[in-house]
Write a protein that holds these residues in place. Structure first.
Motif, PDB file in Angstrom:
ATOM      1  N   MET A   1       0.834  -1.178   0.000  1.00 11.07           N
ATOM      2  CA  MET A   1       0.000   0.000   0.000  1.00 11.07           C
ATOM      3  C   MET A   1       0.881   1.244   0.000  1.00 11.07           C
ATOM      4  SD  MET A   1      -3.063   1.264   2.483  1.00 11.07           S
ATOM      5  CE  MET A   1      -2.284   1.655   4.003  1.00 11.07           C
ATOM      6  N   THR A   2       0.489   2.216  -0.816  1.00  9.97           N
ATOM      7  CA  THR A   2       1.206   3.481  -0.892  1.00  9.97           C
ATOM      8  C   THR A   2       0.291   4.590  -0.394  1.00  9.97           C
ATOM      9  OG1 THR A   2       2.430   2.696  -2.824  1.00  9.97           O
ATOM     10  CG2 THR A   2       2.446   5.048  -2.418  1.00  9.97           C
ATOM     11  N   MET A   3       0.866   5.532   0.347  1.00  9.44           N
ATOM     12  CA  MET A   3       0.091   6.674   0.832  1.00  9.44           C
ATOM     13  C   MET A   3       0.515   7.927   0.086  1.00  9.44           C
ATOM     14  SD  MET A   3      -0.648   7.968   4.637  1.00  9.44           S
ATOM     15  CE  MET A   3      -1.700   9.359   4.913  1.00  9.44           C
ATOM     16  N   TYR A   4      -0.480   8.650  -0.444  1.00 13.11           N
ATOM     17  CA  TYR A   4      -0.240   9.904  -1.143  1.00 13.11           C
ATOM     18  C   TYR A   4      -0.934  11.006  -0.356  1.00 13.11           C
ATOM     19  CZ  TYR A   4       0.901   6.806  -5.036  1.00 13.11           C
ATOM     20  OH  TYR A   4       1.444   5.828  -5.820  1.00 13.11           O
ATOM     21  N   THR A   5      -0.186  12.059  -0.033  1.00 12.17           N
ATOM     22  CA  THR A   5      -0.731  13.178   0.710  1.00 12.17           C
ATOM     23  C   THR A   5      -0.393  14.472  -0.014  1.00 12.17           C
ATOM     24  OG1 THR A   5      -0.391  11.964   2.772  1.00 12.17           O
ATOM     25  CG2 THR A   5      -0.798  14.322   2.977  1.00 12.17           C
ATOM     26  N   ASP A   6      -1.411  15.333  -0.190  1.00 12.29           N
ATOM     27  CA  ASP A   6      -1.225  16.656  -0.797  1.00 12.29           C
ATOM     28  C   ASP A   6      -0.568  16.581  -2.169  1.00 12.29           C
ATOM     29  OD1 ASP A   6      -2.300  18.051   1.463  1.00 12.29           O
ATOM     30  OD2 ASP A   6      -0.407  17.722   2.501  1.00 12.29           O
ATOM     31  N   THR A  13      -3.749   8.195 -15.637  1.00 14.72           N
ATOM     32  CA  THR A  13      -4.534   7.079 -15.122  1.00 14.72           C
ATOM     33  C   THR A  13      -3.984   6.729 -13.755  1.00 14.72           C
ATOM     34  OG1 THR A  13      -5.033   6.223 -17.322  1.00 14.72           O
ATOM     35  CG2 THR A  13      -5.175   4.665 -15.492  1.00 14.72           C
ATOM     36  N   VAL A  14      -4.873   6.677 -12.763  1.00 18.66           N
ATOM     37  CA  VAL A  14      -4.478   6.390 -11.382  1.00 18.66           C
ATOM     38  C   VAL A  14      -5.170   5.103 -10.952  1.00 18.66           C
ATOM     39  CG1 VAL A  14      -4.401   7.255  -9.018  1.00 18.66           C
ATOM     40  CG2 VAL A  14      -4.275   8.868 -10.936  1.00 18.66           C
ATOM     41  N   ASN A  15      -4.391   4.064 -10.708  1.00 16.41           N
ATOM     42  CA  ASN A  15      -4.917   2.793 -10.201  1.00 16.41           C
ATOM     43  C   ASN A  15      -4.926   2.881  -8.680  1.00 16.41           C
ATOM     44  OD1 ASN A  15      -5.159   1.327 -12.766  1.00 16.41           O
ATOM     45  ND2 ASN A  15      -2.958   1.640 -12.840  1.00 16.41           N
ATOM     46  N   VAL A  16      -6.129   2.918  -8.099  1.00 13.74           N
ATOM     47  CA  VAL A  16      -6.261   3.247  -6.683  1.00 13.74           C
ATOM     48  C   VAL A  16      -6.267   2.053  -5.731  1.00 13.74           C
ATOM     49  CG1 VAL A  16      -7.400   5.448  -7.152  1.00 13.74           C
ATOM     50  CG2 VAL A  16      -8.788   3.379  -6.824  1.00 13.74           C
ATOM     51  N   ASP A  17      -6.333   0.826  -6.251  1.00  7.99           N
ATOM     52  CA  ASP A  17      -6.407  -0.346  -5.372  1.00  7.99           C
ATOM     53  C   ASP A  17      -5.326  -0.301  -4.291  1.00  7.99           C
ATOM     54  OD1 ASP A  17      -7.876  -3.060  -7.038  1.00  7.99           O
ATOM     55  OD2 ASP A  17      -7.813  -1.051  -7.842  1.00  7.99           O
ATOM     56  N   PRO A  39      -9.299   1.250  -1.681  1.00  6.98           N
ATOM     57  CA  PRO A  39      -8.464   2.408  -1.357  1.00  6.98           C
ATOM     58  C   PRO A  39      -9.108   3.209  -0.224  1.00  6.98           C
ATOM     59  CG  PRO A  39      -9.797   2.885  -3.275  1.00  6.98           C
ATOM     60  CD  PRO A  39     -10.052   1.443  -2.921  1.00  6.98           C
ATOM     61  N   ARG A  40      -8.292   3.999   0.445  1.00  9.09           N
ATOM     62  CA  ARG A  40      -8.814   4.969   1.428  1.00  9.09           C
ATOM     63  C   ARG A  40      -8.725   6.325   0.757  1.00  9.09           C
ATOM     64  NH1 ARG A  40      -6.819   5.323   7.023  1.00  9.09           N
ATOM     65  NH2 ARG A  40      -8.836   6.305   7.206  1.00  9.09           N
ATOM     66  N   LEU A  41      -9.852   7.000   0.675  1.00  7.25           N
ATOM     67  CA  LEU A  41      -9.938   8.313   0.038  1.00  7.25           C
ATOM     68  C   LEU A  41     -10.387   9.318   1.083  1.00  7.25           C
ATOM     69  CD1 LEU A  41     -11.768   7.092  -3.180  1.00  7.25           C
ATOM     70  CD2 LEU A  41      -9.334   7.619  -2.954  1.00  7.25           C
TER      71      LEU A  41
END
Length: 101
Positions: A1-6, A13-17, A39-41
Motif C-alpha cells: 500500500m502506498t500513501m499519497y498526501t497533498d 490514469t491512477v490505479n487506486v487499489d 483504497p482509502r480516500l
C-alpha cells in the motif's frame, strides 16, 4: 500500500487499489479500481475525472445490475443502501442469512 498526501494528479490514469489518498487533487484523470483491497480516500478533490470499475470490481457491478434488472431489485437496493450508510450506522449482520453487504 502506498500513501499519497497533498499530491496533484493531472491527466493520468491512477490505479487506486490498496492505496491511501489524502488531500490530493485529481484533475482530468482516469481513476481505476480493479477490485483489490479498497483504497482509502480522505478529503480529496476530483475535477473532470472518469471513474472506472475494472476486473473484479466491474464484474461485481455487473452482478448487482443483473440482480436489479433480473427481478431481485430489493436486494440490489440493499447494496445501494449499504454503500450510502457509514459503517458505524449499519445494522448488525445476521449470520443465518449468509454473507451480507
Amino acid at each position: 500500500m502506498t500513501m499519497y498526501t497533498d499530491r496533484v494528479f493531472r491527466n493520468e490514469t491512477v490505479n487506486v487499489d490498496d492505496n491511501t489518498y489524502e488531500r490530493c487533487e485529481f484533475e482530468f484523470c482516469r481513476i481505476v479500481y480493479a477490485g483489490g483491497p479498497a483504497p482509502r480516500l480522505l478529503k480529496n478533490n476530483f475535477e473532470s475525472c472518469e471513474f472506472v470499475l475494472d476486473g473484479a470490481a466491474g464484474r461485481t457491478l455487473a452482478y448487482i445490475r443483473g440482480l436489479y434488472l433480473g427481478g431481485a431489485r430489493d436486494l440490489a437496493e440493499d447494496f445501494i443502501t449499504a454503500i450510502r450508510t457509514p459503517d458505524d450506522e449499519l445494522p448488525p449482520r445476521d449470520p443465518s442469512k449468509g454473507p451480507q453487504r
